[in-house]
Design a protein around this motif. Structure first.
Motif, PDB file in Angstrom:
ATOM      1  N   LEU A 117      -5.506   2.415  -3.937  1.00  0.00           N
ATOM      2  CA  LEU A 117      -4.410   1.654  -4.372  1.00  0.00           C
ATOM      3  C   LEU A 117      -3.677   0.417  -3.842  1.00  0.00           C
ATOM      4  O   LEU A 117      -2.615   0.048  -4.223  1.00  0.00           O
ATOM      5  N   HIS A 118      -4.437   0.050  -2.871  1.00  0.00           N
ATOM      6  CA  HIS A 118      -3.958  -1.134  -2.119  1.00  0.00           C
ATOM      7  C   HIS A 118      -3.841  -2.348  -2.978  1.00  0.00           C
ATOM      8  O   HIS A 118      -4.875  -2.589  -3.874  1.00  0.00           O
ATOM      9  N   ARG A 119      -2.666  -2.738  -3.157  1.00  0.00           N
ATOM     10  CA  ARG A 119      -2.224  -4.168  -3.850  1.00  0.00           C
ATOM     11  C   ARG A 119      -2.014  -5.387  -2.941  1.00  0.00           C
ATOM     12  O   ARG A 119      -1.625  -6.162  -3.752  1.00  0.00           O
ATOM     13  N   GLY A 120      -1.673  -5.334  -1.907  1.00  0.00           N
ATOM     14  CA  GLY A 120      -1.074  -6.059  -0.958  1.00  0.00           C
ATOM     15  C   GLY A 120       0.182  -6.426  -1.290  1.00  0.00           C
ATOM     16  O   GLY A 120       0.677  -7.768  -1.415  1.00  0.00           O
ATOM     17  N   PHE A 121       1.134  -5.507  -1.858  1.00  0.00           N
ATOM     18  CA  PHE A 121       2.482  -5.770  -2.035  1.00  0.00           C
ATOM     19  C   PHE A 121       3.215  -6.670  -0.976  1.00  0.00           C
ATOM     20  O   PHE A 121       3.818  -7.464  -1.592  1.00  0.00           O
ATOM     21  N   GLU A 122       3.155  -6.335   0.249  1.00  0.00           N
ATOM     22  CA  GLU A 122       3.831  -7.093   1.117  1.00  0.00           C
ATOM     23  C   GLU A 122       3.310  -8.477   1.166  1.00  0.00           C
ATOM     24  O   GLU A 122       4.454  -9.493   1.426  1.00  0.00           O
ATOM     25  N   LYS A 123       2.206  -8.831   1.116  1.00  0.00           N
ATOM     26  CA  LYS A 123       1.911 -10.312   0.756  1.00  0.00           C
ATOM     27  C   LYS A 123       2.525 -10.819  -0.432  1.00  0.00           C
ATOM     28  O   LYS A 123       2.918 -11.885  -0.218  1.00  0.00           O
ATOM     29  N   LEU A 124       2.410  -9.907  -1.605  1.00  0.00           N
ATOM     30  CA  LEU A 124       2.941 -10.495  -2.728  1.00  0.00           C
ATOM     31  C   LEU A 124       4.414 -10.927  -2.770  1.00  0.00           C
ATOM     32  O   LEU A 124       4.729 -11.812  -3.312  1.00  0.00           O
ATOM     33  N   LEU A 125       5.034 -10.090  -1.973  1.00  0.00           N
ATOM     34  CA  LEU A 125       6.422 -10.126  -1.754  1.00  0.00           C
ATOM     35  C   LEU A 125       6.941 -11.291  -1.053  1.00  0.00           C
ATOM     36  O   LEU A 125       8.071 -11.889  -1.495  1.00  0.00           O
ATOM     37  N   GLU A 126       6.003 -12.045  -0.246  1.00  0.00           N
ATOM     38  CA  GLU A 126       6.140 -13.109   0.476  1.00  0.00           C
ATOM     39  C   GLU A 126       6.168 -14.396  -0.443  1.00  0.00           C
ATOM     40  O   GLU A 126       6.556 -15.215  -0.063  1.00  0.00           O
ATOM     41  N   ARG A 127       5.618 -14.273  -1.438  1.00  0.00           N
ATOM     42  CA  ARG A 127       5.269 -15.322  -2.403  1.00  0.00           C
ATOM     43  C   ARG A 127       6.384 -15.342  -3.469  1.00  0.00           C
ATOM     44  O   ARG A 127       6.396 -16.171  -4.437  1.00  0.00           O
ATOM     45  N   ARG A 128       7.201 -14.297  -3.514  1.00  0.00           N
ATOM     46  CA  ARG A 128       8.135 -14.195  -4.641  1.00  0.00           C
ATOM     47  C   ARG A 128       9.601 -14.376  -4.301  1.00  0.00           C
ATOM     48  O   ARG A 128      10.074 -14.195  -3.269  1.00  0.00           O
ATOM     49  N   LYS A 129      10.226 -14.718  -5.087  1.00  0.00           N
ATOM     50  CA  LYS A 129      11.866 -15.189  -4.918  1.00  0.00           C
ATOM     51  C   LYS A 129      12.360 -13.703  -4.802  1.00  0.00           C
ATOM     52  O   LYS A 129      12.089 -12.700  -5.363  1.00  0.00           O
ATOM     53  N   TYR A 130      13.598 -13.808  -4.257  1.00  0.00           N
ATOM     54  CA  TYR A 130      14.252 -12.662  -3.730  1.00  0.00           C
ATOM     55  C   TYR A 130      14.520 -11.542  -5.222  1.00  0.00           C
ATOM     56  O   TYR A 130      14.152 -10.554  -5.325  1.00  0.00           O
ATOM     57  N   ILE A 131      15.037 -12.395  -6.200  1.00  0.00           N
ATOM     58  CA  ILE A 131      15.174 -11.632  -7.490  1.00  0.00           C
ATOM     59  C   ILE A 131      13.926 -11.500  -8.075  1.00  0.00           C
ATOM     60  O   ILE A 131      13.800 -10.068  -8.716  1.00  0.00           O
ATOM     61  N   GLN A 132      12.822 -11.837  -7.828  1.00  0.00           N
ATOM     62  CA  GLN A 132      11.466 -11.563  -8.642  1.00  0.00           C
ATOM     63  C   GLN A 132      10.816 -10.213  -7.906  1.00  0.00           C
ATOM     64  O   GLN A 132      10.194  -9.828  -8.340  1.00  0.00           O
ATOM     65  N   CYS A 133      11.272 -10.219  -6.584  1.00  0.00           N
ATOM     66  CA  CYS A 133      10.773  -8.911  -5.892  1.00  0.00           C
ATOM     67  C   CYS A 133      11.171  -7.598  -6.610  1.00  0.00           C
ATOM     68  O   CYS A 133      10.365  -6.666  -6.332  1.00  0.00           O
TER      69      CYS A 133
END
Lengths: 186, 588, 309, 213, 399
Positions: free
Chosen positions: E73-89
């Motif tokens: 189920l790995h989606r690389g969340f922590e990587k994705l969060l680095e690319r998103r604005k605070y509100i988008q997270c």
């Protein structure tokens, strides 16, 4: 907590102490001292719970920050211990002897950040990735969107317009086509 | 293992006798909850295509696409969001962030298909089964993700300001400016609306990043009168600001002012680093108003030699002589003009071109001409008694104040008109110590003046008499006696309401001075007849093409004399356009 | 009666029994569903399931034994059924009843399982041998009380012919083995729990740990065969129990007799459903220990009771 | 056609079973899958009805979608009454419910499970992630569109689609099956090379047989 | 509460003198000797919790070695969060744990608020507390069903998941979402409680209590359940520290650690709440502890419903989220999920995008290190039950 930190200060040098909340402290120490500090904290000061061990990539400083988050059940305080290690030769002492489950974090860090922990059990086995050929994905120089576009081709047929440019195109095209301005932009 | 433990589990059979929990017909019995986040709806009447939804969507699910039924105009980009349900996660951030509140969600949630390409649709344009669905997610009243409230600017109290000509607003501090700049959604609709097409989102962004140098550079790309514009601009950009639909627009004008407040005139030249390379072509400009000067500025940058002929003793035109000092202090105007002059633009002050010969000389000795004489002739009201001495025009009053002439208005003054110049005249009269009343044909909300100006005038105790028409002026001792008629409004579909005099309803007032400020005309008498005959005019304005060229090839025109908006920023835009036009014309 | 008629009757009897068994399965699913607080599938769902599995276009096989597995299983079911007289006194439903058929029936109950074991083992999936070993082990243990109970019956009625046993129970409800030899019935009913493979003895087919157990590799028609057998075998077991312990189904009117059969078998089946819904499943060694403990003791006691009192 | 050509054709029809060791190759089939023609019209129609009324879904919760399968198969929604039942092994299942995003590690198992299912088999894809990447469109470890790797019959929009939407999906699938439109199995066989190529492009660690019917 | 005597521990330990032979603390497993079989449970397997796999080496029915495999189920969340604005997270963090998304939302939002220096209004805090407890309840109900289901008792699962669905209905009313609520947003919550919500919630609390008593009768007073869960997967108090075990798993072994009481957050200090602990540490004790916690949660929900203020702001003033920058800093916010300490470690570097967001999933170690240790010497029949009794949630392990 003050006393604990003072006792710790007698042993080693603490670079910075941040008191984020009443129950959350962060200290920065040198890489070499980590085992000493952790075993001291665990055995003498009762910080027996290792909540997590994680890395932060500071690519512009060429450093990885490792954060060991400990918890003390008696005084109910979380203590984050920060260590900076080199990004190029990223290697760190393994702490699986202090906490057996640390191997899990270390295996994850090895895979996702490429930080090696010599001696840690099963550290070389793949953890979540399978057949990964690129650089460790959690490093900041890995561009996940570019990789995704390259590998998983998205459904084609999408175009979008920027309202600013589109209105220019529609409403004052002629003026827009003239030189942006009379000014030399050098 | 006790006996109880063996018998007690048979308790499960109790449930068999009860009614099952199962929903009989889940497809029809269960609409989503009242605020369920189902499929999207978009109200096309409200939507302006600002693209904030696209910006906020973390899944890159929204595209802005042109829609056939919607025309692009100044306040509407004509684009509409197209949502890709192969991306959407139904977080409703787009709904929460939508500044106009056009985007909502229905509580419908079933969409099944065998063709994945179907999952891309334009809510509002494509007919969907949930379009009429009333329920669904909408942004809560007390919840907002964008800041609808403008940062207040410090200003002088009513008492203080109505008695002096000191500038009434103080300008933003750095913190205030950054905070205000953070409200910007960077949609860019304002850029089209701005006559000068200033790159507003970019300089606001520069403020946000606290990069004043960059901001100044962006400003001067399209507007060399930023210090003045930052104070007196009619800011149409703020009218179309996407935040204006549900809240207060970004204070674009104040932010522009903030940028120029941060730099001294010397710093401007350091920041801009304009280098002039001459190309030995000469351009004459008639009128050193904002239009003329901005044309001069841009032409100078392109290397032309510029000569300006100005009838007054100082430059700035209407900015100086038509706008009272409490709105635009003269030193700010000088700041703008000085920089343009410092680039080597030559201005001949006090040079009124009144003879044909003079004009012809200029016409022949220069490669091209730009005329922006401005509107100096006041339009009369056409009633009896208008010629009486105590009846003056608004522009005269302002002019006199600028020239620091002695003025005696008496204690009771009436102003007729509803435009900005009427307000200026009224408030100036107020500052000169008179009681002021404003008369206007239509209602207050129909007044062409800026809302703030009207409000400020009301704050300053200027009385308003809307729906009135002057019928006659009589002399009454040292003062004047007025007969007014009341108007009623007649509404017609798609048109401005028309005032019609109500027969028999009249009233009288006594006044000391009557100021007429219902509009001005251009005075083109300086042009030689053959040119004046050739130049096409319409409603008294010079007709020009898109780049400022008149029907006489060599003559370009701009400013109030040729555009109908008659505000500073349009004049500046005209100057810029004409500069481009002249450059093209000469390098054809 | 000539053999052709006999076979014709047998075919009718098998079809009726299969249909009945499958319908019973459907009804039981609905009953379970009610316990769960829902409505459950339609009663005829098992029939559609069989059609569906039969209707598969492709089918993978793992060798000859793999083919034989379901065939053996079905043979076991058929064998069990064909030697049980369903309706006492009926010609059509008497099947191939004969002297000593009880032994044959007990053999066939085992036979199907063994054949299945061979076939499923061929599938190569590790879960099938695990399931088979569990199944066979568990089966051996629940056969013990059942066998003991049958022995008690044999002693009691002095015969190994089912028809005779049924005949002996006619007349009054008090003549049923249930009342004449309750201990044997208890032992047999407990082993029926194991035989029906409902909880708590469903470890062999437990989807949570060894997905579906022995038939894990079975697909398409193989599975359809197994399902058919399930209907038939299930009916056969219940009829057997009805005959042995609950007086069988006897009435001059064949339809009333059938109705009696339906009611009785349904109630017998409900017993294991009743227990099954209330309990989770035993671990294999727990269930083996269970069968070898109380039911076995009861079974022995019943024999002693019959033999000496 | 001479003998050499026939040999070549035979060779082409066989698969390399890349990724497997020599020893293991013999354990798996190397024959290419072939499309199976439907039976006689009326019989096929009848069977299609049976297939539609008895949908056995593979109990493989590949993504978040699994969370809504639980309510679906329990008392509140009770999918059993529509003839839908979970089946623990791919050999016996006929419907594959792709529950949203599929990571690379999972898509490998999805492909294998799909191939182990016996045809005709149907695939329902849930949620945005299966259509165009959904909220993980920029993730380095989840695929963007499932139809590149296995044929899909029905898509259900949502993130997550609610159980009701899923039931609507099943209803649509039933209609499609009855209309004889769901031919994913043959589609897969016909475009086998294309699918395999796509699969191998993302699954770097290809240590499974090419063909595992 | 059952207290396992010292002797019983010893009895439980199997005799490992014969197989597999040990060398340097490692088992020698020679597959070719045919004494051992490799067995994969998962990822396509109805008995594992979610999408994960356990690679087993078995000898007969006994597990001699277990290895957990995650990453499906790995989606690389922590990587994705680095690319998103605070509100988008905030829209994406809830996907980290599917059965209980609200804990993620809470932790992330609070971490951002803490870094930005925002204090949320009272009412928002109450609503958040209510939301957290409701999500705990929903997750516990699902777990209870899973635990019974893993042992083959389907009825309990049918009931609890059905009841959970009624709670989801309430969630739907409150948040507009069924599974992913996306309700707690940095700055507050998105909507006030709808009208009549409190009455409906109170009614449902009563209904749930009724169901729980039925479950107590048929599940906890069940001879077979007891026989299977008792002595299964015993976590000794020493193991709690060694393996970083948290939540009910730790509390069932006597560790007094519940974030809600140790480091109170939101409105918990104002609620009447008592720590539930027990000795024993086996699967049945864990089930009992959880069962009591369900009652505790219901009790808390009633308390909150009584105390929640009727009116009030639901959101603190936040700047325009499109351009929201958070000052440099780092923080660790934790909350008690059903599985224990669930935390978010957020590092910001003064830009619009977070530098690093790390999620400490409560079952991170429990599903891997602990499961691998406890599975050894149990029967494969018990593995499913054991896995559920540790309450693992794969998506939060691999993220």
């Amino acid at each position: 907590m003050e006393q604990i930190l003072n006792r710790l200060k007698q042993k080693i040098e603490i670079k910075s102490v941040i008191n984020k909340r009443a129950d959350l402290y962060f200290i920065t120490i040198k890489k070499e001292h980590i085992e000493l500090v952790l075993s001291h904290l665990k055995q003498q000061e009762n910080f027996t719970h290792l909540a997590f061990l994680q890395a932060v990539d500071y690519i512009e400083d060429d450093k990885f920050q490792l954060t060991y988050m400990l918890y003390n059940y008696d005084i109910k305080v979380n203590l984050g211990i920060k260590v900076f290690i080199d990004r190029d030769k990223s290697e760190m002492t393994s702490i699986h002897k202090l906490w057996p489950h640390a191997w899990q974090y270390q295996r994850e860090l090895k895979e996702l950040f490429g930080i090696d922990f010599p001696g840690s059990p099963r550290v070389d086995e793949s953890f979540v990735l399978e057949g990964w050929e690129e650089i460790p994905p959690m490093r900041r120089d890995f561009d996940t969107l570019a990789y995704s576009v390259k590998t998983f081709y998205q459904r084609p047929g999408r175009t979008t317009n920027d309202p600013k440019r589109y209105m220019k195109e529609k409403l004052y095209k002629n003026f827009a086509k003239s030189p942006e301005s009379g000014r030399n932009d050098e | 293992m006790s006996l109880k433990d063996i018998i007690s589990p048979f308790n499960v059979w109790k449930r068999a006798a009860q009614k099952p929990w199962t929903i009989k017909d889940p497809l029809n019995d269960r609409p989503g909850a009242d605020n369920y986040r189902g499929f999207h709806k978009n109200d096309f009447d409200k939507c302006v295509g600002c693209g904030t939804c696209e910006d906020i969507c973390q899944n890159a699910a929204i595209d802005l696409v042109p829609v056939q039924t919607v025309e692009t105009d100044m306040s509407d980009s004509g684009l509409r969001p197209k949502i890709d349900y192969g991306r959407c996660c139904w977080c409703a951030l787009c709904v929460d962030v939508c500044p106009t509140g056009s985007l909502t969600m229905s509580n419908d949630y079933t969409w099944v298909t065998d063709d994945p390409e179907e999952y891309r649709f334009i809510p509002g344009a494509d007919k969907m089964k949930w379009d009429d669905c009333e329920k669904g997610y909408k942004r809560a009243e007390n919840f907002q993700l964008i800041d609808f409230d403008r940062i207040k600017m410090n200003e002088l109290g009513v008492e203080e300001r109505s008695s002096s000509f000191i500038e009434m607003v103080k300008g933003y501090s750095k913190e205030q400016a950054i905070e205000e700049a953070e409200r910007c959604l960077e949609c860019g609709i304002c850029v089209a609306r701005c006559p000068a097409h200033m790159d507003i989102p970019e300089y606001i962004k520069a403020i946000r990043e606290d990069d004043i140098e960059l901001a100044v550079q962006i400003l001067y790309k399209t507007n060399p009168f930023s210090a003045s514009c930052g104070r007196i601009c009619t800011h149409h950009c703020e009218d179309v600001c996407s935040l204006a639909h549900n809240g207060e627009p970004i204070a674009i004008r104040w932010l522009k002012r903030y940028i120029l407040d941060q730099v001294s005139p010397e710093e401007i030249s350091k920041i801009l680093k304009d280098i002039i390379q001459t190309n030995n072509k000469k351009i004459a400009i008639i009128g050193a108003g904002p239009g003329g000067l901005s044309a001069a500025y841009y032409l100078r940058l392109l290397g032309y030699e510029i000569e300006i002929f100005e009838s007054n003793e100082k430059g700035g035109g209407m900015l100086r002589y038509g706008i009272p000092e409490y709105r635009l202090p003269y030193d700010q105007l000088d700041k703008d003009i000085d920089y343009i002059v410092s680039l080597g633009v030559k201005i001949n002050y006090n040079t009124k071109i009144s003879e044909e010969a003079k004009f012809n000389e200029i016409y022949n000795s220069h490669d091209a001409l730009f005329i922006s004489p401005g509107l100096w002739n006041s339009i009369p009201v056409n009633i009896t008694g208008e010629e009486l001495p105590n009846v003056i025009s608004g522009i005269d009053l302002l002019n006199k104040v600028t020239n620091k002439e002695e003025i005696d208005l008496g204690s009771k003054v009436a102003v007729i008109g509803g435009g900005n110049s009427a307000m200026d005249a009224a408030r100036t009269a107020k500052r000169l110590g008179a009681d002021v009343e404003i008369y206007y044909r239509r209602r207050i909300e129909d007044m062409p003046a800026d809302v703030e100006e009207i409000e400020e005038a009301q704050d300053e105790n200027v009385k308003f008499f809307p729906q009135t028409t002057p019928l006659e002026i009589k002399k009454d001792g040292s003062g004047l006696k007025f007969i007014w008629g009341n108007n009623k409004m007649i509404y017609e579909e798609g048109k401005r309401p028309k005032p019609v005099l109500i027969k028999g309803e009249t009233f009288e007032t006594n006044l000391d001075t009557f100021i007429i400020a219902i509009g001005q005309n251009a005075d083109l008498s300086f042009l030689p007849t053959e040119i004046r005959d050739n130049i096409e005019t319409k409603w008294g304005k010079v007709v020009v093409n898109e780049l400022g060229q008149t029907s006489v090839e060599k003559v370009f025109s701009g400013g109030d004399a040729s555009n109908s908006k008659a505000d500073a920023v349009s004049a500046i835009a005209d100057g810029h356009k004409a500069a481009v036009g002249i450059d093209r014309y000469l390098n054809k | 009666m000539n053999i052709t008629t006999k076979i014709l009757y047998a075919i009718i009897s098998v079809l009726v029994a299969t249909a009945y068994g499958l319908t019973l399965g459907g009804i039981v699913r609905k009953i379970y569903a009610r316990v769960h607080g829902r409505y459950g599938p339609p009663v005829w769902q098992p029939f559609i399931d069989i059609l569906q599995t039969h209707g598969k276009r492709v089918s993978i096989s793992h060798g000859y034994m793999f083919y034989l597995g379901p065939v053996f299983r079905l043979a076991g079911g058929l064998g069990t059924y064909l030697f049980i007289p369903v309706i006492f006194g009926s010609v059509v439903f008497s099947n191939f009843s004969m002297a000593g058929d009880l032994l044959l029936v007990m053999y066939f109950i085992f036979f199907g399982q063994l054949g299945m074991a061979l076939g499923a083992g061929e599938g190569g999936h590790p879960y099938s041998p695990i399931g088979i070993s569990r199944g066979l082990a568990q089966m051996s243990t629940f056969e013990v009380p059942f066998a003991l109970s049958v022995i008690a019956l044999a002693i009691q009625y002095n015969t190994l012919n089912i028809t005779t046993i049924v005949a002996a129970q006619q007349g009054s409800i008090l003549n049923w083995t249930l009342f004449t030899n309750p201990l044997a019935v208890v032992a047999a009913m407990i082993s029926l729990l194991g035989m029906n493979m409902h909880s708590p003895f469903s470890i062999v087919l437990a989807p949570q740990e060894i997905p579906i157990g022995p038939p894990i590799e079975m697909n398409s028609s193989f599975l359809a065969t197994l399902q058919t057998n399930r209907g038939l075998f299930g009916a056969a077991k219940l009829v057997l129990f009805m005959n042995l312990y609950f007086g069988g189904a006897a009435h001059p009117n064949i339809f009333i007799a059938l109705a009696i059969m339906v009611v009785k078998t349904f109630l017998i089946y409900m017993f294991s459903v009743f227990v099954g819904a209330a309990f989770p499943r035993f671990r294999p060694e727990q269930s083996m220990r269970f069968f070898l403990k109380w039911p076995t003791i009861i079974g022995i006691a019943s024999i002693i009771l019959v033999a000496y009192f | 056609m001479n003998k050499k050509d026939i040999n070549n054709i035979e060779k082409e029809m066989k698969l390399a079973n890349e990724g497997l060791s020599e020893k293991e190759r013999t354990l798996f089939s190397d024959a290419r899958p072939t499309p199976v023609k439907p039976l006689n019209k009326y019989l096929e129609k009848f069977l299609n009805w049976a297939r539609a009324e008895s949908l056995w879904i593979l109990a493989f919760g590949t993504g978040c979608g699994a969370i809504e399968l639980r309510p679906l198969m329990t008392s509140r929604f009770d999918m059993f009454r529509y003839g839908i039942a979970p089946r623990p092994t791919p050999r016996q299942a006929s419907v594959f419910v792709i529950g949203g995003y599929a990571s690379i590690k999972t898509i490998k198992r999805i492909v294998r499970s799909y191939e182990q299912m016996q045809g005709p088999k149907f695939v329902i894809a849930l949620g945005s992630c299966t259509i165009n990447g959904g909220m993980y469109y920029d993730s380095y470890y989840t695929i963007n569109r499932i139809d590149h790797y296995i044929p899909v019959d029905i898509y259900v929009a949502g993130c997550m689609p609610r159980p009701e939407a899923l039931i609507a999906g099943f209803n649509k699938l039933k209609m499609q099956i009855k209309a004889g439109k769901c031919d994913g199995m043959n589609k897969y066989a016909e475009n086998f090379d294309w699918y395999k190529e796509n699969q191998k492009r993302v699954i770097k660690d290809w240590n499974m047989p090419d063909y595992n019917w | 509460m059952s207290r396992i005597s010292k002797n019983k521990y010893d009895n439980f330990k199997a005799d490992r003198s014969k197989f597999p032979q040990m060398e340097n603390g490692k088992a020698i497993i020679d597959l070719d000797s045919h004494k051992f079989t490799k067995l994969w449970q998962g990822p396509q397997h109805p008995g594992v919790t979610g999408n994960m796999a356990v690679e087993l080496t078995i000898s007969g029915d006994e597990i001699v070695q277990a290895k957990t495999h995650v990453g499906y189920l790995h989606r690389g969340f922590e990587k994705l969060l680095e690319r998103r604005k605070y509100i988008q997270c905030f829209t994406i963090v809830c996907r980290i744990c599917v059965p209980e998304p609200d804990t993620n939302e809470y932790c992330y939002s609070t971490a951002v608020e803490e870094l930005a220096g925002i204090e949320i209004p009272e009412k928002a805090k109450w609503i958040r507390t209510l939301n957290m407890e409701m999500s705990r309840l929903a997750s516990f109900l699902m777990w209870l069903g899973g635990q019974a289901g893993s042992l083959g008792m389907g009825a309990i699962g049918q009931w609890t998941v059905g009841m959970r669905d009624f709670w989801l209905d309430l969630f739907e009313e409150m948040t507009g979402g069924r599974i992913y609520h996306m309700y707690m947003i940095p700055g507050g919550v998105r909507k006030d409680l709808p009208e009549g919500f409190i009455m409906r919630a109170k009614h449902l609390v009563v209904e749930t209590r009724k169901l729980l008593f039925d479950i107590e009768k048929s599940f906890f007073n069940n001879a077979i359940i007891k026989s299977r869960l008792k002595c299964l997967g015993i976590i000794t108090p020493e193991m709690v520290d060694e393996y970083g075990i948290v939540g009910p798993n730790a509390r069932a072994s006597g560790k007094e650690y519940d974030v809600r009481m140790n480091n109170p957050y939101l409105k918990y200090p104002e609620l009447d709440i008592k720590m539930i602990t027990s000795m024993g540490g086996d699967a049945f004790t864990r089930a009992e502890v959880r069962y009591q916690e369900i009652h505790q949660t219901l009790d808390l929900i009633s308390q909150i419903l009584d105390k929640i203020p009727e009116k009030g702001e639901i959101q603190a003033k936040i700047p325009n989220v499109v351009n929201w920058k958070i000052p440099t800093g780092e923080t660790y916010v934790k909350a008690e999920s059903t599985r224990g300490e669930h935390g978010f470690y957020v590092v910001s570097d003064g830009t619009k995008y977070p530098r690093r967001v790390y999620n400490r999933g409560a079952s991170y170690t429990q599903a891997i290190s602990v499961l691998e240790k406890l599975a050894v010497n149990t029967s494969i029949s018990d593995l499913a039950g054991l896995m559920v009794s540790l309450h693992t949630c794969p998506p939060e392990i691999e993220r």
